[in-house]
Enzyme design. Structure first.
Site, short mmCIF file in Angstrom:
data_model
loop_
_atom_site.label_atom_id
_atom_site.label_comp_id
_atom_site.label_asym_id
_atom_site.label_seq_id
_atom_site.Cartn_x
_atom_site.Cartn_y
_atom_site.Cartn_z
N HIS A 1 8.85 3.88 -0.34
CA HIS A 1 8.55 2.58 -0.29
C HIS A 1 9.64 1.49 -0.93
O HIS A 1 9.88 1.55 -2.25
CB HIS A 1 7.20 2.00 -0.93
CG HIS A 1 6.61 0.74 -0.24
ND1 HIS A 1 5.46 0.44 -0.75
CD2 HIS A 1 6.97 0.12 0.78
CE1 HIS A 1 5.00 -0.80 -0.06
NE2 HIS A 1 6.01 -0.97 0.74
N TYR B 1 -0.51 -1.67 -2.21
CA TYR B 1 -1.41 -2.60 -1.78
C TYR B 1 -2.54 -2.85 -2.51
O TYR B 1 -3.34 -1.86 -2.74
CB TYR B 1 -1.59 -2.24 -0.16
CG TYR B 1 -0.55 -2.29 0.96
CD1 TYR B 1 0.47 -2.75 0.55
CD2 TYR B 1 -0.55 -1.46 1.94
CE1 TYR B 1 1.58 -2.68 1.59
CE2 TYR B 1 0.34 -1.29 2.76
CZ TYR B 1 1.39 -2.02 2.64
OH TYR B 1 2.36 -1.73 3.59
#
Length: 317
Positions: free
Chosen positions: A124, A56
């Site tokens: 992820h 992010y």
């Protein structure tokens, strides 16, 4: 349902807030001060799960969240991050599920987050839609490279629980069947627009006691705003077929005195494996609205109407 209620998160020993703070959108808040304002408001409201990722904002999410939390009692909140997907300065993605890459990511996360332990770490986005022909190799590397490192760090007390996080349900199910993961973060497949995860993944999680956090219940926009001009779906303008279906779902919600956004936030929680919903909040006012949505009364008749009319294919159980 009270958003601040904390429920046992499977066998991890963690207590999870029903509503979590998502670090993807949080990284878009107005600088470090904006992130701190949202974190402070969440803390004052009683929320105690904070989620982020190395991906992010190219790591800024971890750094800003760490600054906002560093003076809080570490035992008072649950902190999760992700490893394996990274955002480069030119805006392209890099994937690294190797042992060395995973170890380096955890060291960096601990420093950015000003902590000596991470309660949850998710591998992820090991999914074909992102990796294409390289998917099988990346899947194997996640199991042979990243997972053993995370398990070793878990045994050492640096990590509390190890999970997998992505949007597509079936690659998650594959990983769960091949290795002993503690938890799941699912970012799709159990919304008012898509219920694929209800077919196999979520029943598997219920049967095995694997706890799930559900992210992105609004499909990045349209299920919060409704089918308005310019509505966004998965970061792009919503296609007309989904605009029409969203409008029909919103009309059904209105007949039961419920807002579309409230129904969207609560829908994943119909599944007993889903312990919390993680939502991005870019300002304290947005957080306050989401807290109110979580506490709205949702009549069972709404869910039955959506199922009976085919607006949703199945209900999560």
């Amino acid at each position: 349902m009270n958003a601040t209620d904390r429920t046992p998160f499977g066998a991890t020993g963690l207590m999870m807030s029903r509503l979590g703070i998502g670090g993807g959108s949080l990284a878009s808040a107005a600088g470090e001060a904006g992130v701190k304002a949202v974190v402070d408001a969440a803390w004052d409201a009683g929320l105690r799960y904070f989620d982020t990722a190395a991906y992010y904002a190219g790591g800024e999410s971890e750094r800003r969240l760490g600054l906002a939390l560093r003076d809080r009692p570490r035992d008072a909140y649950v902190l999760g991050t992700k490893t394996g997907r990274y955002l480069l300065p030119d805006g392209t993605d890099r994937f690294d599920y190797s042992a060395a890459g995973t170890e380096a990511t955890i060291r960096t996360a601990l420093a950015r987050l000003h902590t000596d332990r991470l309660d949850l770490v998710f591998i992820h986005d090991v999914q074909p839609s992102l990796h294409g022909e390289a998917y099988e190799a990346q899947h194997a590397m996640a199991l042979k490279g990243a997972l053993p490192v995370l398990q070793r760090l878990k045994a050492a007390g640096v990590i509390g629980a190890v999970g997998v996080a992505m949007r597509d349900p079936w690659p998650i199910l594959r990983l769960l069947k091949e290795a002993p993961f503690d938890a799941v973060m699912l970012a799709g497949g159990c919304t008012l627009l898509h219920q694929e995860a209800c077919e196999a993944l979520l029943p598997h999680c219920v049967a095995t006691g694997t706890p799930v956090l559900f992210a992105a219940p609004f499909e990045t926009g349209i299920l919060a705003t409704g089918a308005i001009p310019g509505a966004r779906y998965r970061y792009k303008p919503a296609p007309q077929d989904l605009m029409a279906r969203t409008a029909a779902i919103e009309a059904a919600c209105a007949r039961h005195g419920v807002t579309l956004a409230a129904a969207a936030m609560r829908f994943p929680l119909l599944c007993q494996a889903v312990k919390g919903v993680v939502v991005g909040h870019q300002a304290p006012g947005e957080l306050a609205r989401n807290l109110a949505l979580m506490q709205a009364e949702i009549p069972a008749a709404l869910w039955e109407e959506l199922r009976a009319t085919g607006l949703v294919s199945t209900l999560p159980r």
